[in-house]
Enzyme design. Structure first.
Site, short mmCIF file in Angstrom:
data_model
loop_
_atom_site.label_atom_id
_atom_site.label_comp_id
_atom_site.label_asym_id
_atom_site.label_seq_id
_atom_site.Cartn_x
_atom_site.Cartn_y
_atom_site.Cartn_z
N LYS A 39 0.83 -1.20 0.00
CA LYS A 39 0.00 0.00 0.00
C LYS A 39 0.87 1.25 0.00
O LYS A 39 0.58 2.23 -0.68
CB LYS A 39 -0.93 -0.01 1.22
CG LYS A 39 -2.07 -1.02 1.07
CD LYS A 39 -2.76 -1.37 2.38
CE LYS A 39 -3.72 -2.55 2.12
NZ LYS A 39 -4.29 -3.12 3.34
N GLN A 83 -5.49 -2.25 9.35
CA GLN A 83 -5.18 -3.54 8.72
C GLN A 83 -5.77 -4.68 9.55
O GLN A 83 -5.58 -4.74 10.76
CB GLN A 83 -3.65 -3.68 8.59
CG GLN A 83 -3.21 -4.92 7.83
CD GLN A 83 -3.60 -4.92 6.36
OE1 GLN A 83 -3.66 -3.89 5.70
NE2 GLN A 83 -3.90 -6.10 5.82
N ASP A 106 -11.71 1.47 2.96
CA ASP A 106 -11.86 0.01 2.79
C ASP A 106 -13.29 -0.34 2.35
O ASP A 106 -13.53 -1.44 1.83
CB ASP A 106 -11.63 -0.69 4.14
CG ASP A 106 -10.26 -1.34 4.25
OD1 ASP A 106 -9.70 -1.74 3.21
OD2 ASP A 106 -9.77 -1.46 5.39
N1 GUN Z 1 -6.61 -7.61 5.48
C1 GUN Z 1 -6.68 -8.34 4.34
N2 GUN Z 1 -7.29 -7.63 3.37
C2 GUN Z 1 -7.60 -6.44 3.91
C3 GUN Z 1 -8.23 -5.26 3.40
O1 GUN Z 1 -8.65 -5.17 2.25
N3 GUN Z 1 -8.34 -4.22 4.27
C4 GUN Z 1 -7.92 -4.30 5.55
N4 GUN Z 1 -8.10 -3.24 6.33
N5 GUN Z 1 -7.33 -5.36 6.06
C5 GUN Z 1 -7.18 -6.42 5.24
#
Ligand code: GUN
Length: 268
Positions: A39, A83, A106
């Site tokens: 990211k 996350q 998200d």
């Molecule tokens: N963990 C695995 N995929 C994701 C996601 O798309 N967003 C978040 N916040 N955590 C994750």
């Protein structure tokens, strides 16, 4: 797509707004750390400012909620991402619901899920949104097609079915209690597999010419990553199939960047 976004960010900066994505990582799960790095790399490329807040695995739920409130109130922060997964002592749903729906890049907040389900424009969950965008960019028709979604998670299965419905597909959800799953697989024009089990599906029942989207990211014994679909046999039947790694994953991150830019634009 990323280059288009880079230009959009340059325009926003001229107007005095630098999109900011703040990522909170609790604990040191290696997979989460690797996603977070991806990211940050994408943010750097596009010109989005990314802040990473790293917290110890002992952080209390209250401390985390307080931090989220601060970020909700910070006008320079456009996107907040916590996350997942979180340590067991923290209630994930409470954390998701603490994030302002207007910064929930998200697309996990119930308000945004509700907006999505009622056909309003909002932040769509990144992996599902990336899948729709991928189908469109490959000129794969969705309208009137039978889309079969295997898996019903809140992050992928449920929302991707909703977005396919919005694009006028006929959607079937399959899951761990589905009986005779083969009969659904055999009639799928678009098959989305998101169960998190290595090689859960192989080519046997796939309809010739089907589009197969593999959302699984599974680490197997030899340390490599593999999908939910056994690629070689499925490829024999499919007209289009995504690999793992380097299939759906990179697009998820790109859509997150898109949501962050969208949030920054909402603040102009
Ligand atoms: N963990 C695995 N995929 C994701 C996601 O798309 N967003 C978040 N916040 N955590 C994750």
């Amino acid at each position: 797509l990323k280059d288009e976004m880079k230009n959009e960010v340059a325009e926003l900066k001229k107007q005095g707004v630098t999109p900011n994505l703040t990522v909170i990582l609790v604990g040191d799960d290696p997979a989460s750390r690797s996603y977070v790095r991806g990211k940050q790399k994408a943010s750097d490329y596009i010109g989005i400012e990314s802040n990473l807040i790293e917290l110890s695995s002992e952080t209390s739920q209250n401390e985390l909620l307080k931090l989220i409130t601060q970020l909700n109130n910070d006008p320079n922060v456009h996107g907040i991402l916590v996350q997942l997964p979180l340590p067991d002592h923290i209630n994930e749903q409470s954390v998701i619901e603490a994030i302002s729906p207007d910064k929930d890049v998200d697309g996990f907040h119930p308000v945004n899920i509700g907006r999505m389900m009622t056909g309003q424009d909002t932040f769509f969950p990144c992996t599902p949104y990336g899948i729709i965008q991928m189908l469109k960019s490959k000129n794969i028709p969705i309208e009137g097609k039978h889309a079969v979604v295997i898996g019903r998670s809140n992050i992928v299965g449920k929302p991707v079915g909703q977005l396919l419905l919005k694009e006028n597909a006929t959607v079937t959800y399959c899951h761990s209690r589905t009986k005779n799953m083969e009969q659904f697989i055999a009639t799928a024009d678009i098959l989305i597999v998101a169960v998190g089990i290595p090689h859960f599906i192989d080519g046997t029942h796939i309809k010739p010419g089907a589009v197969v989207i593999d959302v699984g990211v599974n680490r197997i014994e030899d340390g490599s990553l593999t999908g939910d679909v056994e690629f070689a046999s499925a490829k024999q039947k499919a007209s289009y199939i995504t690999p793992v790694p380097k299939g759906v994953g990179p697009r998820t991150i790109t859509m997150l960047m898109g949501n962050t830019i969208k949030s920054a634009k909402n603040n102009l």
